[in-house]
Design a protein around this motif. Structure first.
Motif, PDB file in Angstrom:
ATOM      1  N   GLN A   1      -2.937   7.036  -1.812  1.00 52.27           N
ATOM      2  CA  GLN A   1      -3.021   6.612  -3.207  1.00 52.27           C
ATOM      3  C   GLN A   1      -4.048   5.485  -3.298  1.00 52.27           C
ATOM      4  OE1 GLN A   1      -1.831   8.576  -5.276  1.00 52.27           O
ATOM      5  NE2 GLN A   1       0.361   8.376  -5.636  1.00 52.27           N
TER       6      GLN A   1
ATOM      7  N   ARG B   1      -0.011   7.352  -9.237  1.00 57.18           N
ATOM      8  CA  ARG B   1      -1.411   7.039  -9.528  1.00 57.18           C
ATOM      9  C   ARG B   1      -1.722   7.423 -10.968  1.00 57.18           C
ATOM     10  NH1 ARG B   1      -6.683   8.040  -6.011  1.00 57.18           N
ATOM     11  NH2 ARG B   1      -8.243   8.120  -7.665  1.00 57.18           N
TER      12      ARG B   1
ATOM     13  N   HIS C   1      -1.783  14.327  -6.708  1.00 55.63           N
ATOM     14  CA  HIS C   1      -1.712  13.020  -6.058  1.00 55.63           C
ATOM     15  C   HIS C   1      -0.259  12.553  -6.095  1.00 55.63           C
ATOM     16  CE1 HIS C   1      -6.130  12.369  -6.049  1.00 55.63           C
ATOM     17  NE2 HIS C   1      -6.081  13.085  -7.164  1.00 55.63           N
TER      18      HIS C   1
ATOM     19  N   TRP D   1       1.543   2.024 -13.140  1.00 55.56           N
ATOM     20  CA  TRP D   1       0.638   2.948 -12.466  1.00 55.56           C
ATOM     21  C   TRP D   1      -0.241   2.236 -11.454  1.00 55.56           C
ATOM     22  CZ3 TRP D   1       1.510   7.941 -13.388  1.00 55.56           C
ATOM     23  CH2 TRP D   1       2.115   8.311 -14.604  1.00 55.56           C
ATOM     24  N   LEU D   2      -0.487   2.907 -10.351  1.00 53.20           N
ATOM     25  CA  LEU D   2      -1.505   2.468  -9.409  1.00 53.20           C
ATOM     26  C   LEU D   2      -2.889   2.773  -9.970  1.00 53.20           C
ATOM     27  CD1 LEU D   2       0.101   3.941  -6.155  1.00 53.20           C
ATOM     28  CD2 LEU D   2       0.164   1.541  -6.898  1.00 53.20           C
ATOM     29  N   LEU D   3      -3.861   1.924  -9.660  1.00 52.44           N
ATOM     30  CA  LEU D   3      -5.265   2.112 -10.043  1.00 52.44           C
ATOM     31  C   LEU D   3      -5.462   2.153 -11.550  1.00 52.44           C
ATOM     32  CD1 LEU D   3      -6.256   4.803  -7.374  1.00 52.44           C
ATOM     33  CD2 LEU D   3      -6.557   2.336  -7.234  1.00 52.44           C
TER      34      LEU D   3
END
Length: 312
Positions: A45, A209, A241, A291-293
């Motif tokens: 991730q 993600r 993902h 959320w990631l990113l």
């Protein structure tokens, strides 16, 4: 003798360290069997870089009685080679199909590792045109982010395209392929292994993600609704993902919430006369910690939605 030996060893050590820094080794490549004959590698991730070799998307393969189908191949030829070795450890059967769920580099640059297998490459209609249009951008970006030289061999185009549906036979084992209208991209493809009831969603589903809109927020929400209608028929879900799961509707829920927030809030901003800069700074900010990113993609998502919705 001792005086000359020490500098020599030090020089060798430094050279070895420099070489390792310039060309890091491929990280450990784990593969999980999630059902009989169905294997998945979960990508990191993270964003692609010279340490992970672009190993950031989920990849899979399904073994039939006669041959193997690969679903996505990774973000570089080195990831593709690692995937190919993982297959060869588990079966001596040939790879007969390489299926790409869409044209983004993290899912297709590993195709080169399978170019000499005689496999048939399969993708949705629109894949070839979309990849050809971004060829230079994708290859130049890969050189910058991965720190390696690229060439046109990284771009393996499909010989077979899916307009609506296709069913392929691996020898007593069938995969059902479905092409989707504009959603995450304009060439999304899902794969269902009928024997194990395993759904490979490609990037129609992101877990943890933040999703990335490259085509249509409204079309993506329509695709999610269609997928959800078949949730009872699915036993295993492999997202593009994030971790594998079993409850499709529960897995779709966070992404649905996020995309609906963007759609609804962008529409409201347009109706109230706000410009793109204001909208990008204010829409769906409550989603940031979920959320990631997020900061890498959210502004682009809002921009894509604004561009789509301002003319509706």
């Amino acid at each position: 003798m001792a005086r000359s030996f020490l500098p020599t060893c030090l020089a060798v050590f430094l050279l070895a360290g420099s070489a390792a820094a310039a060309a890091p080794t491929m990280p450990a490549f784990a593969v999980e069997q999630i059902a009989d004959g169905v294997f998945v590698h979960q990508g990191l991730q993270a964003e692609a870089d010279d340490r992970n070799h672009g190993d950031i998307g989920n990849l899979g393969f399904v073994i039939g009685d006669d041959c193997v189908a690969v679903i996505d191949t990774g973000g570089s030829p080195s990831v593709g080679r690692a995937l190919r070795r993982a297959i060869e450890v588990r079966t001596s059967l040939p790879v007969c199909y390489v299926i790409n769920t869409h044209m983004h580099p993290d899912h297709i640059f590993g195709n080169a590792a399978f170019a000499d297998t005689g496999a048939r490459f399969v993708a949705a209609a629109g894949f070839t045109q979309a990849l050809a249009a971004r060829r230079t951008t994708y290859l130049e970006r890969a050189e910058r982010t991965l720190g390696v030289a690229t060439n046109d061999g990284w771009l393996v185009m499909p010989g077979d395209t899916v307009v609506e549906r296709m069913r392929i036979d691996l020898g007593g084992r069938y995969l059902a392929l479905t092409a989707w209208a504009d959603a995450h991209t304009d060439n999304d493809l899902t794969v269902v292994d009928e024997s194990s009831r395993t759904l490979f969603t490609g990037d129609l589903l992101f877990i943890d993600r933040v999703p990335a809109i490259d085509a249509s927020v409204t079309g993506w929400l329509d695709a999610i609704e269609s997928l959800a209608q078949h949730a009872a028929d699915i036993a295993h879900v492999v997202p593009g993902h994030g971790p594998v799961g079993e409850q499709l509707n529960a897995m779709l829920a966070p992404q649905t919430r996020y995309l609906k927030a963007i759609r609804d809030q962008v529409r409201s901003a347009i109706d109230e006369g706000y410009g793109l800069a204001y909208t990008t700074a204010h829409v769906a900010r409550a989603e940031r910690d979920r959320w990631l990113l997020f900061d890498d993609y959210h502004a682009r998502n809002v921009t894509a939605a604004y561009t789509e919705l301002e003319w509706q």
